[in-house]
Design an enzyme around this catalytic site. Structure first.
Site, PDB file in Angstrom:
ATOM      1  N   SER A  93      35.523  40.083  39.721  1.00 29.34           N
ATOM      2  CA  SER A  93      36.265  39.130  38.874  1.00 29.34           C
ATOM      3  C   SER A  93      35.703  37.734  38.972  1.00 29.34           C
ATOM      4  CB  SER A  93      37.740  39.016  39.266  1.00 29.34           C
ATOM      5  OG  SER A  93      38.182  40.086  40.003  1.00 29.34           O
ATOM      6  N   HIS A 108      37.454  40.981  32.631  1.00 24.18           N
ATOM      7  CA  HIS A 108      36.385  41.914  32.980  1.00 24.18           C
ATOM      8  C   HIS A 108      35.664  42.328  31.701  1.00 24.18           C
ATOM      9  CE1 HIS A 108      37.324  43.159  37.252  1.00 24.18           C
ATOM     10  NE2 HIS A 108      38.335  42.385  36.948  1.00 24.18           N
ATOM     11  N   HIS A 145      38.866  50.037  37.880  1.00 23.97           N
ATOM     12  CA  HIS A 145      39.579  50.165  39.154  1.00 23.97           C
ATOM     13  C   HIS A 145      40.460  51.408  39.138  1.00 23.97           C
ATOM     14  CE1 HIS A 145      38.617  45.878  38.735  1.00 23.97           C
ATOM     15  NE2 HIS A 145      38.568  45.857  40.057  1.00 23.97           N
ATOM     16  N   TYR A 205      43.454  51.589  40.076  1.00 27.37           N
ATOM     17  CA  TYR A 205      44.823  51.274  39.631  1.00 27.37           C
ATOM     18  C   TYR A 205      44.972  51.300  38.106  1.00 27.37           C
ATOM     19  CZ  TYR A 205      43.004  46.483  38.995  1.00 27.37           C
ATOM     20  OH  TYR A 205      42.270  45.399  38.630  1.00 27.37           O
ATOM     21  N   GLU A 206      43.855  51.348  37.390  1.00 28.46           N
ATOM     22  CA  GLU A 206      43.954  51.424  35.930  1.00 28.46           C
ATOM     23  C   GLU A 206      44.322  52.836  35.475  1.00 28.46           C
ATOM     24  OE1 GLU A 206      40.944  48.942  33.717  1.00 28.46           O
ATOM     25  OE2 GLU A 206      40.075  48.865  35.717  1.00 28.46           O
ATOM     26  N   ALA A 223      36.212  39.978  44.487  1.00 29.87           N
ATOM     27  CA  ALA A 223      37.159  38.960  44.935  1.00 29.87           C
ATOM     28  C   ALA A 223      38.073  39.666  45.930  1.00 29.87           C
ATOM     29  CB  ALA A 223      37.959  38.448  43.749  1.00 29.87           C
ATOM     30  N   MET A 230      40.610  45.654  45.972  1.00 26.19           N
ATOM     31  CA  MET A 230      41.014  46.870  45.252  1.00 26.19           C
ATOM     32  C   MET A 230      39.824  47.609  44.624  1.00 26.19           C
ATOM     33  SD  MET A 230      44.277  45.217  43.287  1.00 26.19           S
ATOM     34  CE  MET A 230      45.367  44.040  44.142  1.00 26.19           C
ATOM     35  N   SER A 231      38.604  47.386  45.154  1.00 24.26           N
ATOM     36  CA  SER A 231      37.431  48.070  44.571  1.00 24.26           C
ATOM     37  C   SER A 231      36.489  48.500  45.697  1.00 24.26           C
ATOM     38  CB  SER A 231      36.720  47.130  43.598  1.00 24.26           C
ATOM     39  OG  SER A 231      36.298  45.957  44.252  1.00 24.26           O
ATOM     40  N   ASN A 262      41.804  33.928  48.140  1.00 17.42           N
ATOM     41  CA  ASN A 262      43.176  33.561  48.550  1.00 17.42           C
ATOM     42  C   ASN A 262      43.419  34.176  49.920  1.00 17.42           C
ATOM     43  OD1 ASN A 262      43.139  36.152  46.703  1.00 17.42           O
ATOM     44  ND2 ASN A 262      44.810  36.417  48.178  1.00 17.42           N
ATOM     45  N   HIS A 322      47.377  36.531  39.922  1.00 18.75           N
ATOM     46  CA  HIS A 322      46.037  36.878  39.438  1.00 18.75           C
ATOM     47  C   HIS A 322      45.311  35.611  38.963  1.00 18.75           C
ATOM     48  CE1 HIS A 322      42.807  39.233  37.762  1.00 18.75           C
ATOM     49  NE2 HIS A 322      43.049  38.810  36.533  1.00 18.75           N
TER      50      HIS A 322
END
Ligand code: HPA
Length: 274
Positions: A31, A62, A84, A86-87, A114, A212-213, A236, A248
């Protein structure tokens, strides 16, 4: 033939109809870092949407395309945007692009993302070179019938992040005066961020950053014998240790802010890979 293998081969064939470029290094941009691909010496561009059967990302910010070209003298394929878990995609689809890039010729995989900082040693705006990972909270991308042509049924994960590539990246950071931390990445499924107790648990397990990747992509790449390296951009503190809840937008804003320095570190490192 195995369904997964057929799908990958079919995508490879479609890309090959558009370009005969053979990359040595595959680079996946996380990202906010995608614009790096706009600035290289481009030889070909293939939009994911042009490849039938290829998973297309639904996340705002993206882009979805492969950019083929040169960073220095190194032939690269860059993924501007990734999908990802989660998609809602199957894990085999999440790592399909890695397998495809390997089949196109890439021998090394450079992962970027990220991530949320867990350890006190990292802070927002830092870059963290990945030394190892925890993937135990997501399904393995290797579940299912093994494709022997890709790699062994039980591949070792004793050295996921290549020591020589790490050395090159560390030296490049020093030369460029860019501060580079090191640490362990843990992958969650997302899309929710972590609770404070989860963040404490990950810290106890030895993780320094969470995202998350990446970890599943690294496993698929190691399975196929690629050399792997990765850098997290800490956007963060995980769980949002500040007064305000994590968003986000906050993650994207920090990624944008450090993108120029990140670009420099990644491109100068890749120039030295070959
Ligand atoms: N957690 C998980 N993934 C992330 C984070 C986070 O705090 N920041 C950026 N990606």
């Amino acid at each position: 033939m195995d369904g997964n293998m057929r799908k990958v081969d079919d995508c490879v064939r479609q890309v090959r109809e558009k370009t005969d470029f053979v990359p040595k290094v595959a680079l996946i941009l996380g990202s906010g870092l995608g614009e790096l691909a706009d600035e290289i010496d481009k030889k070909a561009v293939v939009n994911y949407a042009e490849i039938e059967g290829f998973p297309v990302s639904t996340v705002a910010g993206h882009k979805g395309r492969f950019v083929f070209g040169y960073i220095g003298n190194t032939p690269v394929v860059i993924m501007q945007g990734r999908v990802h878990y989660y998609e809602g995609y199957a894990m085999s689809d999440v790592v399909l692009p890695v397998r495809l890039m390997r089949k196109l010729g890439a021998e090394a995989l450079f992962l970027t993302n990220a991530a949320g900082g867990i350890s006190e040693k990292v802070k927002p705006g830092d870059f963290m070179l990945l030394t190892d990972q925890i993937s135990s909270f997501v399904p393995s991308p290797l579940i299912g019938k093994n494709v022997e042509e890709w790699g062994p049924r039980f591949p070792s994960m004793d050295t996921i992040y290549d020591k020589e590539l790490r050395k090159i990246i560390q030296n490049t950071a020093k030369e460029c005066g860019i501060s580079l931390k090191e640490g362990v990445y843990v992958q969650t499924t997302g899309p929710n961020y972590e609770s404070p107790t989860e963040v404490r648990m990950f810290a106890m397990l030895g993780a320094h950053a969470v995202g998350m990747s990446t970890a599943v992509e690294a496993i698929a790449a190691r399975h196929m014998g690629m050399s792997v390296c990765g850098i997290s951009c800490i956007t963060n503190m995980a769980g949002g240790t500040d007064a305000s809840p994590l968003s986000h937008e906050e993650v994207s804003a920090m990624a944008d802010r450090v993108a120029p320095l990140f670009k420099k570190l990644v491109t100068c490192s890749i120039e030295k890979f070959w």
